[in-house]
Design an enzyme around this catalytic site. Structure first.
Site, PDB file in Angstrom:
ATOM      1  N   LYS A 108      -9.262   4.126  -3.896  1.00 14.64           N
ATOM      2  CA  LYS A 108      -8.759   4.925  -2.774  1.00 14.64           C
ATOM      3  C   LYS A 108      -7.510   5.674  -3.200  1.00 14.64           C
ATOM      4  O   LYS A 108      -6.528   5.067  -3.633  1.00 14.64           O
ATOM      5  CB  LYS A 108      -8.460   4.047  -1.563  1.00 14.64           C
ATOM      6  CG  LYS A 108      -7.929   4.841  -0.368  1.00 14.64           C
ATOM      7  CD  LYS A 108      -7.756   3.971   0.858  1.00 14.64           C
ATOM      8  CE  LYS A 108      -7.084   4.724   1.998  1.00 14.64           C
ATOM      9  NZ  LYS A 108      -6.902   3.890   3.216  1.00 14.64           N
TER      10      LYS A 108
ATOM     11  N   ASP B 281      -5.711  -2.904   4.375  1.00 14.29           N
ATOM     12  CA  ASP B 281      -5.041  -2.304   3.216  1.00 14.29           C
ATOM     13  C   ASP B 281      -3.709  -3.033   3.025  1.00 14.29           C
ATOM     14  O   ASP B 281      -2.755  -2.796   3.770  1.00 14.29           O
ATOM     15  CB  ASP B 281      -4.785  -0.817   3.449  1.00 14.29           C
ATOM     16  CG  ASP B 281      -6.051   0.023   3.524  1.00 14.29           C
ATOM     17  OD1 ASP B 281      -7.093  -0.504   3.962  1.00 14.29           O
ATOM     18  OD2 ASP B 281      -5.986   1.215   3.172  1.00 14.29           O
TER      19      ASP B 281
ATOM     20  N   LYS C 142      -5.947   0.874  -4.325  1.00 11.87           N
ATOM     21  CA  LYS C 142      -5.468   2.079  -3.642  1.00 11.87           C
ATOM     22  C   LYS C 142      -4.153   2.509  -4.276  1.00 11.87           C
ATOM     23  O   LYS C 142      -3.322   1.669  -4.617  1.00 11.87           O
ATOM     24  CB  LYS C 142      -5.294   1.763  -2.152  1.00 11.87           C
ATOM     25  CG  LYS C 142      -4.672   2.853  -1.301  1.00 11.87           C
ATOM     26  CD  LYS C 142      -4.609   2.392   0.144  1.00 11.87           C
ATOM     27  CE  LYS C 142      -3.797   3.313   1.028  1.00 11.87           C
ATOM     28  NZ  LYS C 142      -3.723   2.828   2.434  1.00 11.87           N
TER      29      LYS C 142
END
Length: 220
Positions: A184, A91, A154
């Site tokens: 996400k 991430d 995300k």
């Protein structure tokens, strides 16, 4: 979207997360044990905690976290080392300032640098810090992530003072790249109702630190 989301179905969407700077190896061991008990998809930890064994759960780590103000080559090296130490997913945080300034070519180059150093099988999620961005910037960053070969976009780090995930940001991200990239939602999701709203808005993965409390609000 089913009328009733089950506990197991939501658990299978969760990155069980521990990114506090004061986290210890014992804390991570407890996180992994709880992840197995809850049946979540992955654990998400700081890269300094690698290598680790997470059993059936995937291992996700962060790169350029939480500011995104690291040089792209540093982010790329951090991500590649994490992969070599067993991470299944990375991430990464974009340079949020570049997005605020409208320099989406810089955002694209940043993501390309990280993606280029990873194996195709390693999942790359791109953290946009949506609470700090306007709608146009969110859309452009989503498109940059897609062009760069990312697998997910995300919402948030959970550390920015502007806030975390919102349903409006998740909905916009899903409208832009949903069905092609995963979405996400992460940052400030502490109840089952909040998690349900994120999923209904288009989230396909949830980043949670208080996972048990959220799952307890869903039926078996």
């Amino acid at each position: 979207m089913p009328d009733t989301l089950t506990r197991a179905a939501v658990a299978a969407m969760v990155d069980h997360t521990l990114l506090k700077p004061e986290a210890t190896p014992a804390d991570v061991a407890a996180l992994i044990a709880e992840a197995a008990e809850l049946g979540v998809y992955a654990v998400c930890v700081s890269p300094s905690m690698l290598p680790l064994r997470a059993g059936a759960q995937k291992v996700a780590v962060v790169a350029g976290f939480p500011s995104g103000k690291h040089h792209s080559l540093v982010k790329g090296s951090e991500a590649r080392l994490a992969e070599q130490q067993g991470a299944d997913e990375v991430d990464m945080v974009i340079d949020v300032g570049a997005a605020v300034a409208g320099d989406f070519n810089a955002v694209l180059a940043d993501i390309l640098t990280v993606r280029g150093g990873l194996a195709d099988a390693t999942v790359l999620k791109v953290i946009l810090e949506t609470a700090a961005l306007g709608d146009e910037a969110i859309v452009e960053c989503c498109l940059a992530a897609e062009r760069a070969g990312a697998d997910f976009v995300k919402t948030s780090t959970g550390f920015h003072p502007a806030g975390g995930a919102t349903t409006s940001a998740v909905r916009l991200m899903a409208q832009t790249v949903g069905g092609r990239l995963g979405i996400k939602a992460s940052g400030g999701i502490r109840t089952a109702d909040a998690a349900r709203e994120m999923i209904e808005s288009g989230a396909t993965r949830l980043g949670l630190s208080g996972t048990r409390a959220v799952l307890d609000g869903f039926p078996d």
